[in-house]
Design a protein around this motif. Structure first.
Motif, PDB file in Angstrom:
ATOM      1  N   GLN A  77      -2.600  17.282 -27.131  1.00 38.99           N
ATOM      2  CA  GLN A  77      -4.054  17.459 -27.214  1.00 38.99           C
ATOM      3  C   GLN A  77      -4.800  16.169 -26.862  1.00 38.99           C
ATOM      4  OE1 GLN A  77      -4.980  19.031 -31.054  1.00 38.99           O
ATOM      5  NE2 GLN A  77      -5.696  20.964 -30.182  1.00 38.99           N
ATOM      6  N   GLN A  78      -4.291  15.064 -27.465  1.00 42.20           N
ATOM      7  CA  GLN A  78      -4.927  13.763 -27.179  1.00 42.20           C
ATOM      8  C   GLN A  78      -4.844  13.433 -25.698  1.00 42.20           C
ATOM      9  OE1 GLN A  78      -2.655  11.552 -30.060  1.00 42.20           O
ATOM     10  NE2 GLN A  78      -4.513  11.013 -31.216  1.00 42.20           N
ATOM     11  N   GLY A  79      -3.654  13.718 -25.140  1.00 40.62           N
ATOM     12  CA  GLY A  79      -3.437  13.457 -23.700  1.00 40.62           C
ATOM     13  C   GLY A  79      -4.432  14.204 -22.839  1.00 40.62           C
ATOM     14  N   ALA A  80      -4.620  15.494 -23.167  1.00 40.52           N
ATOM     15  CA  ALA A  80      -5.544  16.317 -22.370  1.00 40.52           C
ATOM     16  C   ALA A  80      -6.969  15.777 -22.490  1.00 40.52           C
ATOM     17  CB  ALA A  80      -5.474  17.764 -22.843  1.00 40.52           C
ATOM     18  N   ALA A  81      -7.335  15.368 -23.722  1.00 38.43           N
ATOM     19  CA  ALA A  81      -8.696  14.849 -23.940  1.00 38.43           C
ATOM     20  C   ALA A  81      -8.911  13.579 -23.124  1.00 38.43           C
ATOM     21  CB  ALA A  81      -8.910  14.570 -25.424  1.00 38.43           C
ATOM     22  N   ALA A  82      -7.873  12.698 -23.128  1.00 36.22           N
ATOM     23  CA  ALA A  82      -7.993  11.447 -22.370  1.00 36.22           C
ATOM     24  C   ALA A  82      -8.155  11.737 -20.879  1.00 36.22           C
ATOM     25  CB  ALA A  82      -6.763  10.578 -22.602  1.00 36.22           C
ATOM     26  N   THR A  83      -7.318  12.673 -20.373  1.00 32.55           N
ATOM     27  CA  THR A  83      -7.418  13.030 -18.957  1.00 32.55           C
ATOM     28  C   THR A  83      -8.800  13.582 -18.659  1.00 32.55           C
ATOM     29  OG1 THR A  83      -5.155  13.775 -19.284  1.00 32.55           O
ATOM     30  CG2 THR A  83      -6.116  14.146 -17.103  1.00 32.55           C
ATOM     31  N   GLY A  84      -9.296  14.441 -19.605  1.00 29.47           N
ATOM     32  CA  GLY A  84     -10.619  15.061 -19.422  1.00 29.47           C
ATOM     33  C   GLY A  84     -11.709  14.020 -19.347  1.00 29.47           C
ATOM     34  N   SER A  85     -11.689  13.041 -20.235  1.00 28.36           N
ATOM     35  CA  SER A  85     -12.760  12.034 -20.224  1.00 28.36           C
ATOM     36  C   SER A  85     -12.624  11.121 -19.007  1.00 28.36           C
ATOM     37  CB  SER A  85     -12.775  11.228 -21.526  1.00 28.36           C
ATOM     38  OG  SER A  85     -11.666  10.371 -21.550  1.00 28.36           O
ATOM     39  N   ASN A  86     -11.364  10.845 -18.601  1.00 31.26           N
ATOM     40  CA  ASN A  86     -11.165  10.069 -17.366  1.00 31.26           C
ATOM     41  C   ASN A  86     -11.784  10.784 -16.176  1.00 31.26           C
ATOM     42  OD1 ASN A  86      -9.870   7.966 -18.487  1.00 31.26           O
ATOM     43  ND2 ASN A  86      -7.793   8.636 -17.951  1.00 31.26           N
ATOM     44  N   ALA A  87     -11.522  12.104 -16.125  1.00 29.72           N
ATOM     45  CA  ALA A  87     -12.041  12.909 -15.014  1.00 29.72           C
ATOM     46  C   ALA A  87     -13.564  12.884 -15.025  1.00 29.72           C
ATOM     47  CB  ALA A  87     -11.534  14.341 -15.125  1.00 29.72           C
ATOM     48  N   MET A  88     -14.141  12.946 -16.237  1.00 30.37           N
ATOM     49  CA  MET A  88     -15.605  12.952 -16.328  1.00 30.37           C
ATOM     50  C   MET A  88     -16.182  11.624 -15.833  1.00 30.37           C
ATOM     51  SD  MET A  88     -18.052  14.837 -16.719  1.00 30.37           S
ATOM     52  CE  MET A  88     -17.403  16.353 -17.424  1.00 30.37           C
ATOM     53  N   ILE A  89     -15.534  10.512 -16.242  1.00 24.98           N
ATOM     54  CA  ILE A  89     -15.991   9.193 -15.782  1.00 24.98           C
ATOM     55  C   ILE A  89     -15.907   9.108 -14.259  1.00 24.98           C
ATOM     56  CG2 ILE A  89     -15.427   6.713 -15.764  1.00 24.98           C
ATOM     57  CD1 ILE A  89     -14.528   7.174 -18.743  1.00 24.98           C
ATOM     58  N   ARG A  90     -14.773   9.612 -13.710  1.00 27.85           N
ATOM     59  CA  ARG A  90     -14.579   9.580 -12.259  1.00 27.85           C
ATOM     60  C   ARG A  90     -15.681  10.383 -11.553  1.00 27.85           C
ATOM     61  NH1 ARG A  90      -9.496  12.289 -11.528  1.00 27.85           N
ATOM     62  NH2 ARG A  90     -10.737  14.159 -11.182  1.00 27.85           N
ATOM     63  N   LYS A  91     -15.958  11.582 -12.093  1.00 21.92           N
ATOM     64  CA  LYS A  91     -17.005  12.425 -11.498  1.00 21.92           C
ATOM     65  C   LYS A  91     -18.344  11.706 -11.534  1.00 21.92           C
ATOM     66  CE  LYS A  91     -14.965  16.735 -13.094  1.00 21.92           C
ATOM     67  NZ  LYS A  91     -14.296  17.416 -11.999  1.00 21.92           N
ATOM     68  N   LEU A  92     -18.608  11.027 -12.661  1.00 19.47           N
ATOM     69  CA  LEU A  92     -19.889  10.317 -12.794  1.00 19.47           C
ATOM     70  C   LEU A  92     -19.981   9.171 -11.788  1.00 19.47           C
ATOM     71  CD1 LEU A  92     -20.477  10.252 -16.643  1.00 19.47           C
ATOM     72  CD2 LEU A  92     -21.882  11.397 -14.914  1.00 19.47           C
ATOM     73  N   VAL A  93     -18.857   8.463 -11.604  1.00 22.36           N
ATOM     74  CA  VAL A  93     -18.854   7.352 -10.642  1.00 22.36           C
ATOM     75  C   VAL A  93     -19.113   7.889  -9.229  1.00 22.36           C
ATOM     76  CG1 VAL A  93     -17.393   5.599  -9.529  1.00 22.36           C
ATOM     77  CG2 VAL A  93     -17.394   5.823 -12.017  1.00 22.36           C
ATOM     78  N   PHE A  94     -18.373   8.928  -8.861  1.00 20.29           N
ATOM     79  CA  PHE A  94     -18.560   9.524  -7.523  1.00 20.29           C
ATOM     80  C   PHE A  94     -20.002  10.017  -7.341  1.00 20.29           C
ATOM     81  CE2 PHE A  94     -13.805  10.877  -7.013  1.00 20.29           C
ATOM     82  CZ  PHE A  94     -13.486   9.564  -6.712  1.00 20.29           C
ATOM     83  N   SER A  95     -20.519  10.694  -8.386  1.00 19.50           N
ATOM     84  CA  SER A  95     -21.870  11.243  -8.287  1.00 19.50           C
ATOM     85  C   SER A  95     -22.906  10.138  -8.135  1.00 19.50           C
ATOM     86  CB  SER A  95     -22.214  12.086  -9.511  1.00 19.50           C
ATOM     87  OG  SER A  95     -21.293  13.129  -9.623  1.00 19.50           O
ATOM     88  N   SER A  96     -22.698   9.020  -8.850  1.00 19.18           N
ATOM     89  CA  SER A  96     -23.674   7.917  -8.737  1.00 19.18           C
ATOM     90  C   SER A  96     -23.643   7.339  -7.332  1.00 19.18           C
ATOM     91  CB  SER A  96     -23.402   6.788  -9.727  1.00 19.18           C
ATOM     92  OG  SER A  96     -22.805   7.275 -10.860  1.00 19.18           O
TER      93      SER A  96
END
Ligand SMILES: [Zn+2]
Lengths: 396, 54
Positions: free
Chosen positions: A4-23
């Motif tokens: 569960q922790q692993g999935a959450a970490a991957t999820g937040s990493n993905a969100m940060i990546r999306k935010l960086v790309f979007s910016s």
């Protein structure tokens, strides 16, 4: 770390990546958006020649363009003495800058001594506010002057899609019903004679037809440039009623200044000014073409420099393979040569008209000829708006 | 003709807005980074037109 922790970490990493790309995307959107907005709203100054007696609006002739981006300035240079009326139009295709610049030089310098001159510098103002979508065109260009340089919008061949949209599958020309390429419904030189209740581009042509009829124009001249791969180049396209005038003009110019040919306006090719203005008014209709390597499909880099020098090794290469209708070498086709061709052809047309119609003369002074523009540069004849009487400066 | 053009233009802008929404939703759901970049690049011209910049 459990699943569960692993999935959450991957999820937040993905969100940060999306935010960086979007910016990054947003930064690109903002910077390009500012550039597009600026060139759409950039004002170009015109310092009126002492000869300009009145500046009207196109909507003064028909209200079908009132309040639209295409309600352009109409400059009137009236000698106050009897004679003919000539109407010169620049900016039908704004990305053919020699046409606009030649008209500009007239608006800022010409003084009529006999007859009347009417000028338009941005016939399709809408087209002058956009560049070719996906074409990586520069948004503007600068003509060097002794006072620093004057910036012009580059523009495109077609009305801005923000002003006229959507395009049809097939463009059916009014009133001939001839089928033309869909995109040419936004091409000012395919929508003549236009109609008052049509698209923006058709309404613009209709208002110009009204101008030509109301001002009782004798000679109408549409200024253009063409790619070297296009067979209609370095020529005067003439309506049949203008055959004599254009032939004399071309003979005299070819003898005294530079080679220029004539072409008959095809009777069955509709929507073009040299056909429709002649057919739908009493004016003689002519169209001048100068060479612009910038428009050639085989060009190299699409830069401001290429636009103004007309130097392009790839177009030269095309010439070596016999693919061009006009010669080109390492000296290119500089803007001063192209502008000078137009000003001299205009002046020679006035002179030949006066020879043929001595009872209705046209005489103009203070306009540079071909050799003058090449010697001194186009910028020499552009006037500094900062040093001019503010009452004599208008904006395109 | 003018009214018809206006109606079509309004529908056109609504379609662009819908495409933008779909692309943004897909961008949020996407897991591969290459495709995320692709969605952003594709989104760009639609947003420029929706905002009436180009
Ligand atoms: Zn043209």
């Amino acid at each position: 770390m459990n699943d569960q922790q692993g999935a959450a970490a991957t999820g937040s990493n993905a969100m940060i990546r999306k935010l960086v790309f979007s910016s990054l995307g947003l930064a690109l959107l903002i910077s390009s958006g500012i550039s597009f907005h600026r060139s759409r709203h950039r004002a170009e100054a015109v310092v009126l020649s002492e000869g300009v007696t009145e500046v009207r609006r196109l909507s003064d002739y028909h209200d079908c363009v009132a309040g639209s981006v295409n309600d352009c300035n109409v400059y009137i240079i009236d000698s106050g003495k009897p004679g003919a009326t000539m109407f010169i139009m620049g900016g039908s295709h704004p990305e053919e800058p020699a046409g606009r610049l030649a008209a500009w030089l007239l608006a800022e310098n010409a003084v009529m001594e006999e007859g009347r001159l009417i000028l338009v510098l941005s016939a399709n103002r809408s087209a002058s506010t956009v560049t070719r979508v996906g074409g990586a065109y520069p948004p503007d260009f600068t003509i060097p002057t002794s006072w620093g340089g004057q910036l012009f919008r580059l523009g495109d061949r077609w009305s801005n899609p923000l002003d006229q949209w959507p395009d049809p599958e097939v463009y059916i020309h009014y009133p001939s019903r001839q089928n033309l390429a869909y995109v040419d419904i936004r091409n000012l030189n395919r929508t003549w004679p236009g109609r008052a209740n049509g698209t923006l581009t058709e309404r613009t042509c209709y208002a110009f037809m009204e101008l030509i009829r109301q001002e009782k124009v004798d000679i109408f001249i549409d200024l253009h440039e063409a790619e070297l791969q296009y067979p209609v180049i370095n020529t005067i396209v003439m309506h049949e009623r203008g055959e004599e005038l254009a032939t004399f003009t071309s003979m005299m110019l070819s003898d005294m200044e530079f080679n220029i040919g004539t072409e008959n306006s095809p009777k069955n090719l509709h929507g073009l000014s040299h056909r429709e203005v002649g057919d739908n008014s009493d004016a003689i209709s002519l169209l001048f073409e100068a060479p612009e390597p910038f428009l050639d499909a085989t060009r190299g880099r699409t830069t401001r420099e290429q636009l103004l020098t007309g130097i392009d090794e790839f177009v030269v290469k095309a010439g070596e393979h016999g693919l061009l209708f006009e010669r080109i070498d390492e000296n290119g086709w500089p803007i001063d040569v192209r502008v000078g061709r137009h000003t001299s052809t205009i002046l020679m047309t006035m002179e030949m008209w006066t020879e043929l119609n001595p009872d209705r003369p046209l005489a103009c002074r203070s306009v540079p000829r071909y050799a003058d523009v090449i010697r001194n540069g186009t910028g020499h004849y552009l006037r500094d708006p900062a040093g001019a009487d503010p009452g004599r400066v208008v904006y395109e | 003709m003018g009214i018809l053009m206006t109606i079509i233009t309004v529908i056109y802008y609504l379609l662009i807005a819908a495409v933008c929404l779909i692309l943004i939703t897909n961008l949020i759901r996407e897991r591969k980074w290459e495709k995320e970049i692709l969605y952003i690049v594709v989104l760009m011209p639609f947003l420029l037109r929706l905002l009436r910049l180009k």
